[in-house]
Structures are given as C-alpha cells and as structure tokens.
Design a protein around this motif. Sequence first.
Motif, PDB file in Angstrom:
ATOM      1  N   PHE A  97       0.827  -1.207   0.000  1.00 34.61           N
ATOM      2  CA  PHE A  97       0.000   0.000   0.000  1.00 34.61           C
ATOM      3  C   PHE A  97       0.865   1.263   0.000  1.00 34.61           C
ATOM      4  CE2 PHE A  97      -2.807  -3.235   1.939  1.00 34.61           C
ATOM      5  CZ  PHE A  97      -3.886  -3.150   1.082  1.00 34.61           C
ATOM      6  N   GLY A  98       1.902   1.248  -0.835  1.00 35.52           N
ATOM      7  CA  GLY A  98       2.760   2.421  -0.979  1.00 35.52           C
ATOM      8  C   GLY A  98       3.921   2.483  -0.010  1.00 35.52           C
ATOM      9  N   ILE A  99       3.999   1.553   0.942  1.00 34.09           N
ATOM     10  CA  ILE A  99       5.126   1.519   1.877  1.00 34.09           C
ATOM     11  C   ILE A  99       6.186   0.571   1.317  1.00 34.09           C
ATOM     12  CG2 ILE A  99       5.893   0.908   4.197  1.00 34.09           C
ATOM     13  CD1 ILE A  99       3.069   1.566   5.182  1.00 34.09           C
ATOM     14  N   PRO A 100       7.388   1.081   0.981  1.00 30.54           N
ATOM     15  CA  PRO A 100       8.427   0.205   0.450  1.00 30.54           C
ATOM     16  C   PRO A 100       9.108  -0.568   1.585  1.00 30.54           C
ATOM     17  CG  PRO A 100       9.207   2.471   0.500  1.00 30.54           C
ATOM     18  CD  PRO A 100       7.777   2.503   0.983  1.00 30.54           C
ATOM     19  N   VAL A 101       8.923  -1.868   1.599  1.00 30.09           N
ATOM     20  CA  VAL A 101       9.565  -2.730   2.597  1.00 30.09           C
ATOM     21  C   VAL A 101      10.823  -3.297   1.945  1.00 30.09           C
ATOM     22  CG1 VAL A 101       9.320  -4.766   4.064  1.00 30.09           C
ATOM     23  CG2 VAL A 101       7.349  -3.280   3.652  1.00 30.09           C
ATOM     24  N   ASP A 102      11.949  -2.657   2.225  1.00 29.39           N
ATOM     25  CA  ASP A 102      13.219  -3.053   1.631  1.00 29.39           C
ATOM     26  C   ASP A 102      13.901  -4.060   2.548  1.00 29.39           C
ATOM     27  OD1 ASP A 102      13.202  -1.544  -0.775  1.00 29.39           O
ATOM     28  OD2 ASP A 102      13.535   0.256   0.409  1.00 29.39           O
ATOM     29  N   SER A 103      13.737  -5.305   2.212  1.00 24.40           N
ATOM     30  CA  SER A 103      14.262  -6.398   3.022  1.00 24.40           C
ATOM     31  C   SER A 103      15.783  -6.450   2.948  1.00 24.40           C
ATOM     32  CB  SER A 103      13.677  -7.721   2.519  1.00 24.40           C
ATOM     33  OG  SER A 103      13.875  -7.836   1.119  1.00 24.40           O
ATOM     34  N   GLU A 104      16.368  -7.212   3.884  1.00 24.03           N
ATOM     35  CA  GLU A 104      17.825  -7.377   3.876  1.00 24.03           C
ATOM     36  C   GLU A 104      18.300  -7.991   2.559  1.00 24.03           C
ATOM     37  OE1 GLU A 104      21.424  -9.672   6.281  1.00 24.03           O
ATOM     38  OE2 GLU A 104      19.339 -10.240   6.638  1.00 24.03           O
ATOM     39  N   TRP A 105      17.626  -9.050   2.125  1.00 26.22           N
ATOM     40  CA  TRP A 105      17.965  -9.710   0.869  1.00 26.22           C
ATOM     41  C   TRP A 105      17.079  -9.170  -0.243  1.00 26.22           C
ATOM     42  CZ3 TRP A 105      21.723 -13.336  -0.232  1.00 26.22           C
ATOM     43  CH2 TRP A 105      22.409 -13.873   0.876  1.00 26.22           C
ATOM     44  N   ASN A 106      17.705  -8.779  -1.336  1.00 28.13           N
ATOM     45  CA  ASN A 106      16.944  -8.513  -2.551  1.00 28.13           C
ATOM     46  C   ASN A 106      16.717  -9.870  -3.217  1.00 28.13           C
ATOM     47  OD1 ASN A 106      15.858  -7.835  -4.987  1.00 28.13           O
ATOM     48  ND2 ASN A 106      17.392  -6.285  -5.508  1.00 28.13           N
ATOM     49  N   SER A 107      15.652 -10.539  -2.829  1.00 29.27           N
ATOM     50  CA  SER A 107      15.398 -11.913  -3.251  1.00 29.27           C
ATOM     51  C   SER A 107      15.078 -12.016  -4.731  1.00 29.27           C
ATOM     52  CB  SER A 107      14.255 -12.503  -2.425  1.00 29.27           C
ATOM     53  OG  SER A 107      14.540 -12.432  -1.046  1.00 29.27           O
ATOM     54  N   ALA A 108      14.751 -10.889  -5.355  1.00 28.75           N
ATOM     55  CA  ALA A 108      14.488 -10.908  -6.789  1.00 28.75           C
ATOM     56  C   ALA A 108      15.723 -11.353  -7.561  1.00 28.75           C
ATOM     57  CB  ALA A 108      14.039  -9.531  -7.257  1.00 28.75           C
ATOM     58  N   ILE A 109      16.905 -11.030  -7.049  1.00 29.69           N
ATOM     59  CA  ILE A 109      18.141 -11.410  -7.752  1.00 29.69           C
ATOM     60  C   ILE A 109      18.244 -12.927  -7.820  1.00 29.69           C
ATOM     61  CG2 ILE A 109      20.656 -11.338  -7.622  1.00 29.69           C
ATOM     62  CD1 ILE A 109      20.415  -8.528  -6.466  1.00 29.69           C
ATOM     63  N   LYS A 110      18.003 -13.597  -6.702  1.00 27.16           N
ATOM     64  CA  LYS A 110      18.064 -15.060  -6.686  1.00 27.16           C
ATOM     65  C   LYS A 110      16.933 -15.650  -7.525  1.00 27.16           C
ATOM     66  CE  LYS A 110      19.225 -16.869  -2.771  1.00 27.16           C
ATOM     67  NZ  LYS A 110      19.222 -17.423  -1.390  1.00 27.16           N
ATOM     68  N   TRP A 111      15.737 -15.090  -7.415  1.00 29.01           N
ATOM     69  CA  TRP A 111      14.611 -15.607  -8.194  1.00 29.01           C
ATOM     70  C   TRP A 111      14.891 -15.516  -9.689  1.00 29.01           C
ATOM     71  CZ3 TRP A 111      10.553 -18.584  -7.868  1.00 29.01           C
ATOM     72  CH2 TRP A 111       9.633 -18.574  -8.911  1.00 29.01           C
ATOM     73  N   ASN A 112      15.473 -14.413 -10.138  1.00 27.18           N
ATOM     74  CA  ASN A 112      15.744 -14.245 -11.559  1.00 27.18           C
ATOM     75  C   ASN A 112      16.823 -15.203 -12.048  1.00 27.18           C
ATOM     76  OD1 ASN A 112      13.789 -12.235 -11.857  1.00 27.18           O
ATOM     77  ND2 ASN A 112      15.210 -10.605 -11.336  1.00 27.18           N
ATOM     78  N   ARG A 113      17.740 -15.579 -11.175  1.00 31.69           N
ATOM     79  CA  ARG A 113      18.714 -16.614 -11.552  1.00 31.69           C
ATOM     80  C   ARG A 113      18.005 -17.939 -11.809  1.00 31.69           C
ATOM     81  NH1 ARG A 113      22.216 -15.159  -6.435  1.00 31.69           N
ATOM     82  NH2 ARG A 113      23.371 -13.340  -7.195  1.00 31.69           N
ATOM     83  N   LEU A 114      16.977 -18.217 -11.021  1.00 31.53           N
ATOM     84  CA  LEU A 114      16.244 -19.470 -11.154  1.00 31.53           C
ATOM     85  C   LEU A 114      15.258 -19.429 -12.306  1.00 31.53           C
ATOM     86  CD1 LEU A 114      15.134 -22.228 -10.260  1.00 31.53           C
ATOM     87  CD2 LEU A 114      13.731 -21.010  -8.566  1.00 31.53           C
ATOM     88  N   ALA A 115      14.556 -18.312 -12.475  1.00 31.23           N
ATOM     89  CA  ALA A 115      13.424 -18.250 -13.397  1.00 31.23           C
ATOM     90  C   ALA A 115      13.804 -18.662 -14.808  1.00 31.23           C
ATOM     91  CB  ALA A 115      12.832 -16.841 -13.389  1.00 31.23           C
ATOM     92  N   ALA A 116      15.030 -18.344 -15.219  1.00 26.43           N
ATOM     93  CA  ALA A 116      15.449 -18.681 -16.580  1.00 26.43           C
ATOM     94  C   ALA A 116      15.568 -20.186 -16.789  1.00 26.43           C
ATOM     95  CB  ALA A 116      16.794 -18.009 -16.880  1.00 26.43           C
ATOM     96  N   HIS A 117      15.655 -20.941 -15.705  1.00 26.62           N
ATOM     97  CA  HIS A 117      15.853 -22.391 -15.808  1.00 26.62           C
ATOM     98  C   HIS A 117      14.651 -23.188 -15.294  1.00 26.62           C
ATOM     99  CE1 HIS A 117      20.095 -21.553 -16.602  1.00 26.62           C
ATOM    100  NE2 HIS A 117      20.044 -20.703 -15.601  1.00 26.62           N
ATOM    101  N   LEU A 118      13.601 -22.496 -14.881  1.00 28.24           N
ATOM    102  CA  LEU A 118      12.469 -23.165 -14.259  1.00 28.24           C
ATOM    103  C   LEU A 118      11.517 -23.683 -15.334  1.00 28.24           C
ATOM    104  CD1 LEU A 118      11.423 -23.655 -11.332  1.00 28.24           C
ATOM    105  CD2 LEU A 118       9.968 -21.653 -11.653  1.00 28.24           C
TER     106      LEU A 118
END
Length: 325
Positions: A97-118
């Motif tokens: 709802f407009g609040i940016p929750v910037d987690s310790e891990w940018n998990s998108a980086i790991k997900w994008n490594r996987l997505a190309a092979h999923l």
Amino acid sequence: MNRLAELSADPAMAPHLPELIRAVNAREENFFQTNKKGKALARALEKLPSVRPSSNDVKQDRIRIGTRDDLDDPQASHLHEALTGLKPWRKGPFDVFGIPVDSEWNSAIKWNRLAAHLPSQSGKRVLDIGASCGYYMFRMASHQPALILGIEPYATFYFQFLALSGYLSIPRIHCLPLRLEELPVMRGCFDTILCMGILYHRRSPLDTLLQVHQLMVPGGQLVLETLIIEGDGEMALFPEKRYARMNNIFFIPSVTCLSHWLARCGFTDICCVDISRTTPDEQRKTDWIDTQSLTDFLDPRDPVKTVEGYPAPVRAMVLATASPR
C-alpha cells in the motif's frame, strides 16, 4: 489462521491433513497464546488495517500489494506500525500500500537466476522449505501450480507470511509453521521442491537430502541453492566455530562434493546453473532489519574473506531430478 482444510480435495495431501492440522494448530497455539515473541507479533498483526487492495502484482521484482490511495491516513499509519512490528524483514522486497519494505535480501536477484531455468509448473505441487515470508512462493504463483506449500518454523517470518498472504489472497498457497523433520511421512507428494539457503544450516546434509527425495515424485525437480566453496575438489568446509559471524553454518561443499551428495541420495541429471558471489546489492543492511548484514560479516581489509578468514560467501544454484527408489 491456516486454511489447510481446503486441501481435503487434493488426493496427495488429504491422507496427511489430520496430522498436519494437529501439528500446525499446536504451533499456532504456542505462537499466539504462550510464546512471548509470538504474542508480540500477534499484536502487530492485529494492527493491520482491514482493507482490500485495489490490485496486486506478484510478477515484478518488488511485489506490490495495493496502492497508497487504497488507505486513508490513519490506516496508513497503522499499517506502517504493524509492518515495523514484524521486523526483521529478511526476504523481499515488497511495496505494501505504498510503503516500500526493503528487506535485507533482494530476493528478486536469486529468483531471476532461477526463473530462466524453471520448467513449466502448471498443475504441479510445489514445496518451499524455509519459505520465510513467502516471497518465492508468491513469485511462483504466476506459474500456475496446483499447490504451493511452504514450511517456515520461525515465528517472525511465519507472521510476515500471514500478513502478506492476507492481502494477496492467492488461492492454493499455504504455509506451515513447521520444520522439515516435523512433516509426516509424505512420500511422493511434490513435483518441485525449493530448498534455497537451507542446506548449510543442517547438521546432516545427506539426511536432509534423503528426506527431501522421499517427499518427491519420481522425476520431480529439486531446486537447491546453497553456499559453496570454489574449486573442483571433492571437499567441504566445516567452520570451527562461526562462518560470517553465524554459529549455525555446518557443511559448505564444493559443487563437485554437492553433486556427490545428491547422487548418493537418489538424484540424477544434476546441473549447476549458476554460481554467484554474494554482494551488497543482494544482501545489505536496511531500515527494515535493525541488525548487521553482509558488509559486517566480511574482513574490511580483504572483502573476499569473512571476518573469520574463510572464503567470502559464494552460492550455487543446482537443479536435480528425483530418481525412483
């Protein structure tokens, strides 16, 4: 809080539901009524505004829930207070709802490594071991699996999942506040298992891989992401006391050693699809964790080493197929 009864129509899950429901109810009773930390997290959940988001988006790197226009000012204030009360946020990021929750891990980086092979997950049953707040489960939802089940024993991350999933309202996603060893014997239930950032925390990695194999259908795919040591030797690092200030790190294998572990535990078609050094772009200190992070774990004079003198974190992503046993 759980919706496990919805799985009664799933022929693979239905036989295990009574035992799962008993285990989850016992853990939730502890979290909500007995455990001091759990009760504080429950109070944070109660502050979440009761509002339906105008739209959600789980396909982007920053998962979006609603917009700021969905809330009035008091609701926005209560939401920020609730999300702050659920810290630390390890996995993400999210826009709530407009609040940016910037987690310790940018998990998108790991997900994008996987997505190309999923491969296609349509109609598959997926298990996410150590699901944290559910980031990877929510990203997986757009692949149309029949079921996404997560297990996450830590109260903070489980409550984060409850908060996020309550707004996202994605069908067929469930999370259990259980450890892997607390699952009943569920032979051949899952087509895909994610085991990301877990294996190096296990005192017996082979026993863990054997249990994972038991959970999988023959021909199912394991996605295993873990710390490794670089080099071609058949070896594993076992830190004397701590690794990167963590006292719960046990075996860190080479990719060759890891492949041998997988083969011995019944996996074939073992393929390492990515090796990446962890950088401050992926793991960093933010206002949403209030604790140390990667740069605090590395030798300031030699950042390719940890503060203990071990090689700095490098991670591999390996795909493997569960063979019949």
